[in-house]
Design an enzyme around this catalytic site. Structure first.
Site, PDB file in Angstrom:
ATOM      1  N   GLY A 117       8.331  -5.433  -0.147  1.00  0.00           N
ATOM      2  CA  GLY A 117       7.824  -4.061  -0.283  1.00  0.00           C
ATOM      3  C   GLY A 117       8.708  -3.115   0.500  1.00  0.00           C
ATOM      4  N   LEU A 118       8.405  -1.843   0.350  1.00  0.00           N
ATOM      5  CA  LEU A 118       9.191  -0.805   1.032  1.00  0.00           C
ATOM      6  C   LEU A 118       9.076  -0.922   2.548  1.00  0.00           C
ATOM      7  CD1 LEU A 118       8.110   2.293  -1.125  1.00  0.00           C
ATOM      8  CD2 LEU A 118      10.378   1.193  -1.133  1.00  0.00           C
ATOM      9  N   SER A 119      10.025  -0.347   3.241  1.00  0.00           N
ATOM     10  CA  SER A 119       9.920  -0.255   4.695  1.00  0.00           C
ATOM     11  C   SER A 119       8.645   0.532   5.033  1.00  0.00           C
ATOM     12  CB  SER A 119      11.152   0.480   5.239  1.00  0.00           C
ATOM     13  OG  SER A 119      11.034   0.667   6.617  1.00  0.00           O
TER      14      SER A 119
ATOM     15  N   SER B 247      13.649  -7.153   0.573  1.00  0.00           N
ATOM     16  CA  SER B 247      14.123  -7.926  -0.582  1.00  0.00           C
ATOM     17  C   SER B 247      13.975  -7.109  -1.861  1.00  0.00           C
ATOM     18  CB  SER B 247      13.397  -9.273  -0.689  1.00  0.00           C
ATOM     19  OG  SER B 247      12.008  -9.170  -0.512  1.00  0.00           O
TER      20      SER B 247
ATOM     21  N   SER C  93       5.623  -0.512   4.392  1.00  0.00           N
ATOM     22  CA  SER C  93       4.500  -0.846   3.492  1.00  0.00           C
ATOM     23  C   SER C  93       3.489  -1.749   4.203  1.00  0.00           C
ATOM     24  CB  SER C  93       5.011  -1.511   2.205  1.00  0.00           C
ATOM     25  OG  SER C  93       5.735  -2.685   2.504  1.00  0.00           O
ATOM     26  N   GLY C  94       3.944  -2.478   5.218  1.00  0.00           N
ATOM     27  CA  GLY C  94       3.036  -3.339   5.973  1.00  0.00           C
ATOM     28  C   GLY C  94       3.367  -4.824   5.911  1.00  0.00           C
ATOM     29  N   LYS C  95       4.554  -5.158   5.467  1.00  0.00           N
ATOM     30  CA  LYS C  95       4.939  -6.575   5.324  1.00  0.00           C
ATOM     31  C   LYS C  95       4.787  -7.345   6.647  1.00  0.00           C
ATOM     32  CE  LYS C  95       9.157  -5.531   4.086  1.00  0.00           C
ATOM     33  NZ  LYS C  95       9.092  -4.063   4.183  1.00  0.00           N
TER      34      LYS C  95
HETATM   35  N1  LIG Z   1      19.445   1.323   5.029  1.00  0.00           N
HETATM   36  C1  LIG Z   1      18.302   0.677   5.285  1.00  0.00           C
HETATM   37  N2  LIG Z   1      17.441   0.397   4.279  1.00  0.00           N
HETATM   38  C2  LIG Z   1      16.301  -0.248   4.540  1.00  0.00           C
HETATM   39  N3  LIG Z   1      15.922  -0.674   5.781  1.00  0.00           N
HETATM   40  C3  LIG Z   1      16.747  -0.434   6.810  1.00  0.00           C
HETATM   41  C4  LIG Z   1      17.967   0.261   6.601  1.00  0.00           C
HETATM   42  N4  LIG Z   1      18.585   0.354   7.813  1.00  0.00           N
HETATM   43  C5  LIG Z   1      17.801  -0.231   8.717  1.00  0.00           C
HETATM   44  N5  LIG Z   1      16.679  -0.716   8.133  1.00  0.00           N
HETATM   45  C6  LIG Z   1      15.668  -1.499   8.858  1.00  0.00           C
HETATM   46  O1  LIG Z   1      15.925  -2.843   8.462  1.00  0.00           O
HETATM   47  C7  LIG Z   1      14.781  -3.429   7.878  1.00  0.00           C
HETATM   48  C8  LIG Z   1      15.071  -3.985   6.473  1.00  0.00           C
HETATM   49  O2  LIG Z   1      15.778  -5.175   6.579  1.00  0.00           O
HETATM   50  P1  LIG Z   1      15.589  -6.298   5.478  1.00  0.00           P
HETATM   51  O3  LIG Z   1      16.393  -7.450   5.947  1.00  0.00           O
HETATM   52  O4  LIG Z   1      14.143  -6.496   5.245  1.00  0.00           O
HETATM   53  O5  LIG Z   1      16.250  -5.586   4.211  1.00  0.00           O
HETATM   54  S1  LIG Z   1      16.715  -6.226   2.845  1.00  0.00           S
HETATM   55  O6  LIG Z   1      15.694  -7.205   2.436  1.00  0.00           O
HETATM   56  O7  LIG Z   1      18.009  -6.890   3.067  1.00  0.00           O
HETATM   57  O8  LIG Z   1      16.834  -5.093   1.916  1.00  0.00           O
HETATM   58  C9  LIG Z   1      13.732  -2.358   7.743  1.00  0.00           C
HETATM   59  O9  LIG Z   1      12.595  -2.967   8.323  1.00  0.00           O
HETATM   60  P2  LIG Z   1      11.134  -2.849   7.722  1.00  0.00           P
HETATM   61  O10 LIG Z   1      10.757  -1.446   8.060  1.00  0.00           O
HETATM   62  O11 LIG Z   1      10.362  -3.867   8.498  1.00  0.00           O
HETATM   63  O12 LIG Z   1      11.121  -3.124   6.266  1.00  0.00           O
HETATM   64  C10 LIG Z   1      14.241  -1.187   8.532  1.00  0.00           C
HETATM   65  O13 LIG Z   1      13.565  -1.139   9.766  1.00  0.00           O
HETATM   66  N1  LIG Z   2      -3.530  -1.263   5.551  1.00  0.00           N
HETATM   67  C1  LIG Z   2      -2.412  -1.419   6.254  1.00  0.00           C
HETATM   68  N2  LIG Z   2      -1.699  -2.554   6.127  1.00  0.00           N
HETATM   69  C2  LIG Z   2      -0.535  -2.698   6.835  1.00  0.00           C
HETATM   70  N3  LIG Z   2      -0.042  -1.802   7.698  1.00  0.00           N
HETATM   71  C3  LIG Z   2      -0.738  -0.647   7.854  1.00  0.00           C
HETATM   72  C4  LIG Z   2      -1.927  -0.407   7.132  1.00  0.00           C
HETATM   73  N4  LIG Z   2      -2.384   0.807   7.473  1.00  0.00           N
HETATM   74  C5  LIG Z   2      -1.517   1.304   8.371  1.00  0.00           C
HETATM   75  N5  LIG Z   2      -0.523   0.437   8.615  1.00  0.00           N
HETATM   76  C6  LIG Z   2       0.584   0.673   9.562  1.00  0.00           C
HETATM   77  O1  LIG Z   2       1.777   0.781   8.795  1.00  0.00           O
HETATM   78  C7  LIG Z   2       2.874   0.261   9.533  1.00  0.00           C
HETATM   79  C8  LIG Z   2       3.540  -0.838   8.711  1.00  0.00           C
HETATM   80  O2  LIG Z   2       4.670  -1.268   9.408  1.00  0.00           O
HETATM   81  P1  LIG Z   2       5.329  -2.687   9.191  1.00  0.00           P
HETATM   82  O3  LIG Z   2       4.293  -3.770   9.172  1.00  0.00           O
HETATM   83  O4  LIG Z   2       6.445  -2.793  10.184  1.00  0.00           O
HETATM   84  O5  LIG Z   2       5.884  -2.540   7.702  1.00  0.00           O
HETATM   85  P2  LIG Z   2       7.127  -3.252   7.038  1.00  0.00           P
HETATM   86  O6  LIG Z   2       7.297  -4.596   7.702  1.00  0.00           O
HETATM   87  O7  LIG Z   2       6.767  -3.338   5.594  1.00  0.00           O
HETATM   88  O8  LIG Z   2       8.279  -2.325   7.305  1.00  0.00           O
HETATM   89  C9  LIG Z   2       2.324  -0.282  10.850  1.00  0.00           C
HETATM   90  O9  LIG Z   2       2.496   0.708  11.829  1.00  0.00           O
HETATM   91  C10 LIG Z   2       0.839  -0.473  10.536  1.00  0.00           C
HETATM   92  O10 LIG Z   2       0.022  -0.363  11.662  1.00  0.00           O
END
Ligand SMILES: Nc1ncnc2c1ncn2[C@@H]1O[C@H](COP(=O)(O)OS(=O)(=O)O)[C@@H](OP(=O)(O)O)[C@H]1O
Ligand SMILES: Nc1ncnc2c1ncn2[C@@H]1O[C@H](COP(=O)(O)OP(=O)(O)O)[C@@H](O)[C@H]1O
EC number: 2.7.1.25
Length: 202
Positions: A34-36, A108, A38-40
């Site tokens: 899912g998107l950054s 991903s 999104s809550g993964k």
């Molecule tokens: N350009 C760019 N695009 C997306 N995300 C970015 C980028 N630069 C840094 N970050 C941080 O890196 C996390 C994503 O890394 P991933 O290894 O999950 O990405 S991927 O699956 O290879 O697309 C992502 O973490 P999550 O927020 O947990 O998803 C971001 O915190």
């Molecule tokens: N229903 C929910 N499920 C997951 N995260 C939530 C929800 N509502 C709010 N959040 C908040 O959204 C953020 C998600 O961050 P994160 O888990 O790091 O996402 P990701 O790993 O997809 O980037 C956290 O700060 C979390 O507390």
């Protein structure tokens, strides 16, 4: 000659099946995508905690233990993301061999990369979990302040803004974190594992 021609696969002394019998859990990958924001990571960690408390072998692979270590040579170009997911897939497979329910929390963004990982595993060992939240909500959450930086041009190739995200075509589970609390989202994953007879109470 192929580089791998002289490497012979060694039969493990403890089989995956023996480990599964011991723990009462089928070993598999819960592939959160899912998107950054999104809550993964949040949901994967709550699921992992619940499984651990129920006596299951469980582990979470996410950016902290992968992009700072094994994959610290990779950035965010399409090619690097593909290589990131390929390596993570191989690591996840090792955890499955070791009898774990391994949760992975990576954006991903490409369906083909997720399908490639699915192809590494046996039938039923890969559950694609789409952690669904709109870009607007993720951007509103912006837990690490990255969307703000992406909008200002400080971070290039940012998923959802300047880099694509392909929604899963046929995920095993969709968890909507806009309409489910963190706890509800984690419970939906546990319920799906129970429904598929992948975990049993010990
Ligand atoms: N350009 C760019 N695009 C997306 N995300 C970015 C980028 N630069 C840094 N970050 C941080 O890196 C996390 C994503 O890394 P991933 O290894 O999950 O990405 S991927 O699956 O290879 O697309 C992502 O973490 P999550 O927020 O947990 O998803 C971001 O915190
Ligand atoms: N229903 C929910 N499920 C997951 N995260 C939530 C929800 N509502 C709010 N959040 C908040 O959204 C953020 C998600 O961050 P994160 O888990 O790091 O996402 P990701 O790993 O997809 O980037 C956290 O700060 C979390 O507390």
């Amino acid at each position: 000659m192929s580089e791998n021609q002289n490497i012979v696969w060694h039969q493990a002394s403890v089989s995956k099946q023996e480990r599964e019998k011991e723990t009462g859990n089928k070993s598999l990958v819960l592939w959160f995508t899912g998107l950054s924001g999104s809550g993964k990571s949040t949901v994967a960690n709550v699921v992992s905690r619940k499984l651990f408390e129920a006596g299951k072998n469980t582990y979470v692979l996410d950016g902290d233990n992968v992009r700072h270590g094994l994959n610290k040579d990779l950035g965010f170009s399409d090619e690097d993301r593909t290589e990131n997911i390929r390596r993570i897939g191989e690591v996840a497979k090792l955890f499955v061999d070791a009898g774990h329910i391994v949760s992975t929390a990576f954006i991903s963004p490409f369906q083909a990369d997720r399908d490639q990982v699915r192809g590494l595993l046996e039938e039923g060992e890969f559950m694609e979990v789409f952690v669904k939240a709109s870009l607007a909500v993720c951007e509103e959450r912006d837990p690490k302040g990255l969307y703000k930086k992406a909008r200002s041009g400080e971070i290039p190739e940012f998923t959802g803004i300047t880099s694509p995200y392909e929604e899963p075509a046929a995920p095993e589970l969709v968890v909507d974190t806009e309409n489910n609390s963190i706890e509800e989202a984690a419970d939906l994953v546990i319920q799906e594992l129970e429904k598929r007879n992948l975990i049993r109470s010990q």
